[in-house]
Design a protein around this motif. Structure first.
Motif, mmCIF file in Angstrom:
data_model
loop_
_atom_site.group_PDB
_atom_site.id
_atom_site.type_symbol
_atom_site.label_atom_id
_atom_site.label_comp_id
_atom_site.label_asym_id
_atom_site.label_seq_id
_atom_site.Cartn_x
_atom_site.Cartn_y
_atom_site.Cartn_z
ATOM 1 N N ALA A 158 21.883 54.535 12.154
ATOM 2 C CA ALA A 158 20.940 53.465 12.466
ATOM 3 C C ALA A 158 21.571 52.428 13.411
ATOM 4 N N PHE A 159 22.811 52.044 13.139
ATOM 5 C CA PHE A 159 23.447 51.031 13.991
ATOM 6 C C PHE A 159 23.760 51.585 15.376
ATOM 7 N N ASN A 160 24.082 52.865 15.442
ATOM 8 C CA ASN A 160 24.424 53.433 16.746
ATOM 9 C C ASN A 160 23.203 53.829 17.577
ATOM 10 N N ARG A 161 22.037 53.908 16.920
ATOM 11 C CA ARG A 161 20.844 54.415 17.594
ATOM 12 C C ARG A 161 20.492 53.604 18.855
ATOM 13 N N PHE A 162 20.536 52.275 18.758
ATOM 14 C CA PHE A 162 20.158 51.440 19.913
ATOM 15 C C PHE A 162 21.289 50.514 20.339
ATOM 16 N N ARG A 163 22.508 50.896 19.981
ATOM 17 C CA ARG A 163 23.658 50.071 20.348
ATOM 18 C C ARG A 163 24.006 50.304 21.818
ATOM 19 N N GLY A 164 24.411 49.239 22.511
ATOM 20 C CA GLY A 164 24.823 49.400 23.907
ATOM 21 C C GLY A 164 23.633 49.647 24.822
ATOM 22 N N THR A 165 23.824 50.462 25.847
ATOM 23 C CA THR A 165 22.772 50.644 26.859
ATOM 24 C C THR A 165 22.414 52.117 27.092
ATOM 25 N N ALA A 166 23.165 53.032 26.495
ATOM 26 C CA ALA A 166 22.973 54.457 26.795
ATOM 27 C C ALA A 166 21.613 54.991 26.336
ATOM 28 N N TRP A 167 21.003 54.367 25.314
ATOM 29 C CA TRP A 167 19.726 54.829 24.767
ATOM 30 C C TRP A 167 18.538 54.417 25.645
ATOM 31 N N MET A 168 18.780 53.540 26.608
ATOM 32 C CA MET A 168 17.663 52.870 27.296
ATOM 33 C C MET A 168 16.850 53.793 28.200
ATOM 34 N N PRO A 169 15.546 53.593 28.209
ATOM 35 C CA PRO A 169 14.696 54.278 29.187
ATOM 36 C C PRO A 169 14.663 53.450 30.488
ATOM 37 N N GLU A 170 14.013 53.941 31.498
ATOM 38 C CA GLU A 170 13.695 53.108 32.668
ATOM 39 C C GLU A 170 12.476 52.259 32.317
ATOM 40 N N PRO A 171 12.327 51.057 32.855
ATOM 41 C CA PRO A 171 13.160 50.428 33.884
ATOM 42 C C PRO A 171 14.395 49.713 33.342
ATOM 43 N N CYS A 172 14.636 49.784 32.024
ATOM 44 C CA CYS A 172 15.784 49.066 31.437
ATOM 45 C C CYS A 172 17.120 49.576 31.989
ATOM 46 N N ARG A 173 17.217 50.924 32.038
ATOM 47 C CA ARG A 173 18.494 51.551 32.351
ATOM 48 C C ARG A 173 19.083 51.067 33.677
ATOM 49 N N SER A 174 18.216 50.833 34.668
ATOM 50 C CA SER A 174 18.740 50.367 35.956
ATOM 51 C C SER A 174 18.503 48.867 36.167
ATOM 52 N N CYS A 175 18.173 48.151 35.096
ATOM 53 C CA CYS A 175 17.895 46.716 35.209
ATOM 54 C C CYS A 175 19.199 45.921 35.228
ATOM 55 N N ASP A 176 19.265 44.912 36.083
ATOM 56 C CA ASP A 176 20.507 44.125 36.144
ATOM 57 C C ASP A 176 20.646 43.169 34.950
ATOM 58 N N ARG A 177 19.625 43.114 34.100
ATOM 59 C CA ARG A 177 19.711 42.263 32.902
ATOM 60 C C ARG A 177 19.978 43.072 31.622
ATOM 61 N N LYS A 178 20.301 44.344 31.798
ATOM 62 C CA LYS A 178 20.398 45.177 30.583
ATOM 63 C C LYS A 178 21.507 44.727 29.644
ATOM 64 N N GLU A 179 22.549 44.083 30.172
ATOM 65 C CA GLU A 179 23.601 43.570 29.294
ATOM 66 C C GLU A 179 23.426 42.070 29.054
ATOM 67 N N ILE A 180 22.261 41.555 29.399
ATOM 68 C CA ILE A 180 21.916 40.168 29.058
ATOM 69 C C ILE A 180 20.944 40.190 27.882
ATOM 70 N N ASP A 181 19.858 40.969 28.027
ATOM 71 C CA ASP A 181 18.877 40.997 26.930
ATOM 72 C C ASP A 181 19.002 42.250 26.051
ATOM 73 N N TRP A 182 19.852 43.196 26.440
ATOM 74 C CA TRP A 182 20.103 44.412 25.651
ATOM 75 C C TRP A 182 18.801 45.144 25.307
ATOM 76 N N GLY A 183 17.839 45.044 26.203
ATOM 77 C CA GLY A 183 16.596 45.793 25.998
ATOM 78 C C GLY A 183 15.601 45.090 25.088
ATOM 79 N N GLY A 184 15.862 43.836 24.728
ATOM 80 C CA GLY A 184 14.898 43.080 23.923
ATOM 81 C C GLY A 184 14.835 43.584 22.494
ATOM 82 N N CYS A 185 13.606 43.647 21.984
ATOM 83 C CA CYS A 185 13.410 43.858 20.548
ATOM 84 C C CYS A 185 12.858 45.254 20.254
ATOM 85 N N ARG A 186 13.595 46.021 19.468
ATOM 86 C CA ARG A 186 13.184 47.386 19.103
ATOM 87 C C ARG A 186 12.005 47.374 18.131
ATOM 88 N N CYS A 187 11.990 46.379 17.268
ATOM 89 C CA CYS A 187 10.906 46.306 16.277
ATOM 90 C C CYS A 187 9.580 46.017 16.982
#
Lengths: 96, 363
Positions: free
Chosen positions: B286-315
């Motif tokens: 569960a903790f590794n499922r959305f940790r970091g940036t590797a799980w991200m879809p586009e447009p997150c994956r190539s977004c320059d804010r991906k390590e600022i907002d970490w993809g926002g809220c999964r819930c």
């Protein structure tokens, strides 16, 4: 108490009640633990904060810091100290 | 993948019991029954493991955490482990004697919630008559005991016009901090969104009022302000990133990356009664499922804010789209964004003010 405190060379700051200077072992750094906040202190900030004991006026502390860090110009040290303490006083972390 | 960083803080949701019934409660719709709550010894071990793992602070929350008679023991355990302790409370159900015992155990700070600046609206929101006077008394007790106080105001359409009074009240009570938090819409709040969602104009007015107050009250009151992310261009950095800064333990011991994570169907969360916290933080699925940036879809994956907002809220992604791995619909770049905001604004304009209250069985 509902007035902003202006920090100056004659101020005698200390950490406010329930603000804790703590070493963070996991990350190897000094911090202040405050309500729902953790302030990371770099070496300079730690040198200042650890001297804020509620007994020493900032003017005297700056003399002490000049002796401890002979490479740094006094005006730079003075500016750093006043800015850091004012910032922590504004945030309620320190009292002066 | 780089080594997993240690967490900063543990949110210990020690119980879901609460005298209040706020319709935006962050607890899950399926509230944990008291019989399933973890025993004192299990909590103490979990707290010690959190400190060992690198946590610096523990926030005792709920429900109303003082509903647990062993809270003093838990605070003492946290203090012994070197953690900075915080009580997040409604202010209802405890008195000066209880607070003294908690302070003797090492309590350092109280965050006290208010549902409004006055009893009228506040008690309708909390669903508890007489709560406001108890809260004011609680604030006074905290300050008289010399503890720093944060006044927490959850704001929404039905109370945001009282923002100036809320800030005045925080100053009068001697609070060091006011938290003005717009409702975030999942769980109970999503159920009540039509009754809570502000209009864009109301939000702009409030944001301007906060900016003015911050200037006026500099050095007197620190104001933390959480905007409703439906109206933001980019999502919030939810929990500072999944499995990155915080962990949450539910009343029964399930370890979650955030307090709402159980709303994501199909995810399994480990229980600290069965597995060590260190192991769960570092190694659980569960903790590794959305940790970091590797799980991200586009447009997150190539977004320059991906390590600022970490993809926002999964819930939120799950609640709105049914897929927790999609881009957070609060983001303006999400395909789901326009529809999300349209629906929310239409609901808000309809102006229904009735609530579905947070109760056992009502979710």
């Amino acid at each position: 108490m509902n007035e902003r405190v202006q920090v100056g060379l004659e101020s005698v700051p200390r950490l406010g009640p329930h603000m804790r200077l703590r070493h963070d072992k996991a990350r190897g750094q000094w911090t202040i633990q405050a309500p729902e906040r953790s302030f990371v202190l770099d070496q300079t900030a730690h040198a200042i904060v650890s001297r804020c004991d509620g007994k020493v006026a900032l003017g005297t502390m700056i003399d002490d810091l000049c002796a401890a860090f002979p490479g740094a110009p006094r005006d730079v040290i003075e500016k750093d100290v006043l800015a850091l303490v004012q910032n922590f006083v504004d945030k309620g972390v320190m009292q002066a | 993948m780089s080594a997993v960083e240690p967490p900063l803080a543990l949110l210990a949701e020690v119980t879901h019991r609460c005298p209040l019934q706020c319709p935006y409660c962050s607890n899950p719709l399926a509230l944990e029954r008291p019989a399933n709550e973890m025993a004192t010894a299990d909590w103490l071990r979990a707290i010690a493991e959190a400190a060992e793992l690198g946590c610096l602070q523990v926030h005792f929350s709920g429900g109303e955490p003082t509903a647990r008679r062993d809270l003093e023991q838990l605070v003492a355990g946290a203090t012994a482990a070197g953690l900075y302790t915080n009580l997040i409370t409604s202010g209802v159900g405890w008195d000066a004697r209880r607070l003294t015992a908690l302070i003797e155990a090492g309590l350092e700070h109280v965050q006290l919630s208010f549902q409004d600046s006055g009893a009228d609206i506040g008690e309708r929101i909390g669903g508890y008559q007489g709560a406001h006077a108890k809260k004011l008394a609680a604030a006074k007790t905290v300050r008289e005991a010399g503890l720093p106080l944060t006044a927490n105001f959850v704001v929404h359409r039905q109370n945001l016009h009282h923002l100036p009074e809320m800030l005045d009240m925080a100053v009068t009570l001697g609070a060091h901090r006011a938290e003005i938090a717009n409702v975030q819409y999942y769980g109970w709040a999503l159920k009540n969104r039509a009754a809570l969602m502000p209009s864009r104009a109301q939000l702009d007015e409030m944001t301007a009022a906060v900016a003015e107050a911050r200037k006026r009250l500099e050095g007197i009151l620190v104001i933390d302000y959480v905007v409703p992310d439906y109206y933001a261009r980019r999502p919030k950095s939810c929990m500072g990133g999944w499995g990155r800064r915080f962990l949450n333990i539910s009343p029964s011991g399930r370890v979650l990356p955030c307090h709402a994570a159980e709303s994501i169907e199909g995810m399994a969360f480990d229980n600290v009664r069965q597995r060590s916290l260190v192991d769960i933080w570092r190694g659980s699925e569960a903790f590794n499922r959305f940790r970091g940036t590797a799980w991200m879809p586009e447009p997150c994956r190539s977004c320059d804010r991906k390590e600022i907002d970490w993809g926002g809220c999964r819930c939120q992604a799950f609640a709105i789209t049914g897929d927790a791995a999609r881009t957070d619909p609060a983001c303006g770049l999400s395909d789901d964004h326009a529809r999300l905001v349209d629906v929310a604004v239409t609901e808000a304009d309809a102006g229904a003010d009735g609530f579905i209250y947070r109760r056992y069985g009502a979710g």
